[in-house]
Design an enzyme around this catalytic site. Structure first.
Site, PDB file in Angstrom:
ATOM      1  N   GLU A 177      -3.997  -5.465  22.995  1.00 29.97           N
ATOM      2  CA  GLU A 177      -3.928  -4.054  22.580  1.00 29.97           C
ATOM      3  C   GLU A 177      -4.307  -3.840  21.106  1.00 29.97           C
ATOM      4  OE1 GLU A 177      -0.030  -2.664  23.657  1.00 29.97           O
ATOM      5  OE2 GLU A 177      -0.280  -3.195  25.768  1.00 29.97           O
ATOM      6  N   ASN A 220      -6.795  -8.563  26.114  1.00 28.41           N
ATOM      7  CA  ASN A 220      -6.065  -7.749  27.083  1.00 28.41           C
ATOM      8  C   ASN A 220      -5.760  -6.379  26.495  1.00 28.41           C
ATOM      9  OD1 ASN A 220      -4.585  -7.717  29.712  1.00 28.41           O
ATOM     10  ND2 ASN A 220      -2.773  -7.432  28.409  1.00 28.41           N
ATOM     11  N   HIS A 257      -2.361   0.282  34.314  1.00 23.08           N
ATOM     12  CA  HIS A 257      -1.149   1.091  34.518  1.00 23.08           C
ATOM     13  C   HIS A 257      -1.616   2.497  34.910  1.00 23.08           C
ATOM     14  CE1 HIS A 257       1.335  -2.066  32.864  1.00 23.08           C
ATOM     15  NE2 HIS A 257       0.654  -2.066  31.736  1.00 23.08           N
ATOM     16  N   GLU A 285      -1.861  -6.169  34.650  1.00 20.03           N
ATOM     17  CA  GLU A 285      -0.518  -5.558  34.600  1.00 20.03           C
ATOM     18  C   GLU A 285      -0.414  -4.382  35.556  1.00 20.03           C
ATOM     19  OE1 GLU A 285       0.787  -4.735  30.587  1.00 20.03           O
ATOM     20  OE2 GLU A 285      -0.272  -6.476  29.773  1.00 20.03           O
ATOM     21  N   ASP A 287       0.335  -1.527  37.974  1.00 19.95           N
ATOM     22  CA  ASP A 287       1.354  -0.720  38.632  1.00 19.95           C
ATOM     23  C   ASP A 287       0.808   0.698  38.754  1.00 19.95           C
ATOM     24  OD1 ASP A 287       1.713   0.180  35.946  1.00 19.95           O
ATOM     25  OD2 ASP A 287       3.461  -1.099  35.688  1.00 19.95           O
TER      26      ASP A 287
END
Length: 696
Positions: A177, A220, A257, A285, A287
């Site tokens: 990030e 990432n 996400h 990651e 979701d």
């Protein structure tokens, strides 16, 4: 089986059997990092339709993983889902800076070690998350005001953490990030950016490569899934620059996400464009709010449609484990039940949800033998009983092959046929033969194709094992030549398509040389899980050996050879080991041929939750054997008192060697009980055992 150089019969006497309930096993080898590989989407015609996420992902050389919290491993529901469904693990917080180095130079690896140990013992790989991130930093790092101090601290942290896990972590999120939200496409402000400038990312990657040359190094980030977004373009420019200048970057992680709408329409384009730069892409990651089935399916399909998208990780296991718990974004509800999104994700990879098994019978028929039910597998029993066929297959000599024995069979059911490979033995040597048929009743009349007429060639070749290695879409025939050898073929039904022999090892591993005594190096057996491939072999001297390599490196790189099991009574742990994955369970079955107190061959068995052991006795004595003349009935007459080297009929045909424990069948070698003479000219024939005490 023993090579031709043995000229005497094996001794018939045998000492007492192993009494301990758990077999002596060497230390478990840690999983080696995988090297770069190109994943390709598997179809129903060339891979088995699995019923778990990780198993299905592995069919195309991919992984399906989950973020894991060390504190939840003691939760039985949580760990059961983790071990059953996922073949990659990411520590959720345990490898972040505020855990691993809370005070300068003082490292704490306890929580992360717990996760890595659990993953390794269950055949799962590990993604390291994360080394350099502006968040979850201890205050002593974020308050540094001197660039040289920060540079030293950052590099020492990378070296300390990566050094501790070298060889145990498949990929690292080296920098996390680092780009700003919004329309700038620039780096976000952070202590690293503010003091070290744009170059801190490159320096972190170069330091990471020096710390572990084998691990994949990833950048990432979140909100980089939409191709036209400025943030996406900023990361793309950085990766393109790194690749052009030789900065070591291997992969880009897309956190994914998502809201209820799922991925943006351009997501697959984004993955493809990054992959075209020469990096792997991973969904790291995942979701999705409220877990819509279509949104999950579209996300998985986007990955499956990009060859270099080699894995997906969901950020948590159950909804209650999620950082977005109020949005129910995962594949399992709070009670651990599969949600509809689970089925859509599995189906998008080509798998078969258990609840839909009946609807897939026609497709599954090409991947499973008629003896392998498609229903959920039952547990293995503690004792076994069998019924034997008469002699199904006998030697077929011709003008150039005067065969005494047909032995050591390996079998797969593929495209509506049984494909059998076996050793043929005579006074002049050993070679290999191939035959196929659609039903066991046709086995006796099936033509024999001698593989010494193929590129496999003449010379000592024996004890074959055949399987389809799905990541390469290639058939492998493993056999012994005095070394552990293999040939490959793209068409199992073409006996002339096999390549010339190649060796797994340059020479016999030292540990075998040191322990083989007067025995022989025999009976190579390969099985793979979602991370590694393992090569087992025996020595006729009471030792079972195991080597391993990564799934990506196979067939190369077999190292770390250990004694997987041993017995001071060599006849109790003699040869012909088989290791299988038990379908729909976290269990492996090991069987090994022994010589009984009456001089007759039989099989003992053990189970484990890992290919690496340790192994616990199942049916492992003369009084309670896996398969022996004493627990076999012969409706057409007892043509043998030996149950010797063979193979279970598998539920599929790939490298996982999966069996369904419902009404198992075992193709084996037996012989006339009155036969005698030189071992290499004994009249071995092939028969079929069928389990009669199935609990299914």
């Amino acid at each position: 089986m023993t090579p031709l150089t043995r000229s005497r019969r094996r001794r018939a006497s045998v000492l007492g059997l192993l009494a301990a309930g758990v077999m002596a096993v060497a230390g478990t080898a840690t999983a080696a990092p995988a090297t770069a590989t190109t994943a390709t989407s598997a179809t129903a015609t060339d891979s088995i339709q699995a019923s778990t996420l990780g198993a299905q992902a592995a069919q195309s050389g991919r992984y399906f993983g989950a973020a894991v919290a060390a504190g939840k491993l003691g939760d039985g529901t949580y760990s059961t889902i983790l071990d059953r469904e996922f073949n990659m693990v990411t520590p959720e917080n345990e490898m972040k800076w505020d855990t691993t180095e809370r005070s300068r130079g003082s490292f704490n690896f306890g929580p992360a070690d717990q996760i890595v140990s659990h993953a390794t013992s269950h055949g799962q790989r590990v993604r390291g998350h994360t080394l350099v991130w502006h968040s979850q930093l201890p205050s002593w790092v974020s308050s540094i005001g001197d660039a040289n101090t920060l540079r030293t601290v950052m590099n020492n942290h990378i070296n300390g953490v990566m050094g501790h896990y070298k060889g145990k972590v498949y990929a690292w999120d080296v920098v996390n990030e680092a780009f700003a939200d919004g329309g700038s496409g620039a780096h976000r402000p952070s202590v690293f950016q503010n003091l070290l400038g744009d170059g801190f990312i490159e320096e972190a990657f170069r330091t990471a490569r020096a710390a572990d040359a084998s691990a994949k190094l990833c950048y990432n980030d979140y909100n980089i899934e939409n191709w036209t977004d400025a943030k996406t373009q900023g990361v793309y420019r950085m990766v393109r620059d790194f690749k052009a200048r030789g900065v070591p970057i291997d992969c880009v992680g897309f956190q994914a996400h998502f809201g209820t709408g799922g991925p943006p329409a351009s997501f697959q384009t984004t993955l493809s464009n990054f992959a075209a730069l020469g990096v792997d892409v991973q969904i790291t990651e995942l979701d999705i709010a409220q877990a819509p089935t279509t949104a999950y399916a579209n996300t998985v399909k986007a990955c499956m449609n990009v060859a270099r998208c080699n894995g997906i990780t969901v950020w948590g296991i159950r909804d209650t484990d999620s950082w977005r718990a109020g949005e129910n974004p995962l594949l399992f509800d709070g009670n651990g039940n599969k949600k509809a999104a689970y089925n859509s994700a599995l189906t998008a990879m080509g798998g078969t949800p258990t609840v839909k098994a009946a609807a897939n019978t026609a497709v599954k028929a090409t991947a499973k033998s008629p003896a392998s039910p498609t229903s959920s597998a039952a547990a293995l029993p503690g004792s076994f009983s069998w019924s034997s066929s008469g002699i199904l297959m006998s030697p077929k000599s011709d003008s150039t092959h005067n065969i005494a024995g047909l032995k050591d069979p390996t079998v797969v059911y593929y495209n509506g046929k049984y494909h059998v490979f076996a050793s043929v033995a005579s006074a002049s040597g050993y070679s290999l033969v191939y035959l196929n048929f659609t039903d066991w009743s046709q086995a006796a009349s099936a033509p024999h194709y001698y593989l010494d007429r193929s590129a496999i060639g003449t010379g000592y070749r024996a004890a074959p094992q055949v399987f389809y290695f799905a990541p390469q879409r290639t058939w492998y025939l493993v056999y012994q030549t005095g070394n552990a050898s293999y040939s490959t073929n793209t068409d199992i039904s073409n006996p002339n398509g096999w390549s010339a022999p190649r060796n797994f090892y340059s020479s016999m591993p030292d540990i075998i040389k040191q322990n083989i005594g007067n025995g022989y190096w025999v009976d190579m057996w390969v099985i793979c899980d979602s991370a590694n491939c393992y090569l087992f072999s025996s020595d006729d001297n009471g030792h079972l050996y195991r080597s391993q390599t990564t799934l990506a490196q196979f067939p190369n790189g077999f190292t770390n050879t250990v004694i997987a099991a041993q017995d001071s009574n060599k006849y109790a742990l003699f040869e012909a080991s088989n290791v299988y994955k038990v379908q729909d369970s976290n269990q492996y079955l090991l069987i090994i041929e022994a010589i009984g107190s009456d001089g007759r061959r039989y099989f003992r068995s053990w189970t484990s939750n890992s290919i690496a052991g340790s192994w616990t006795q199942l049916a492992a004595s003369e009084n309670n054997p896996f398969a022996r003349a004493s627990n076999v009935t012969f409706p057409t007459g007892a043509w043998t008192k030996d149950v010797s080297h063979g193979e279970l009929v598998r539920a599929g045909y790939d490298q996982t060697l999966t069996i369904n424990p419902c009404k198992m069948q075992y193709l084996y070698q037996g012989m006339n009980p009155n036969a005698s003479g030189d071992y290499n000219t004994l009249p071995w024939r092939l028969g079929l055992l069928t389990q009669t005490n199935s609990s299914c």
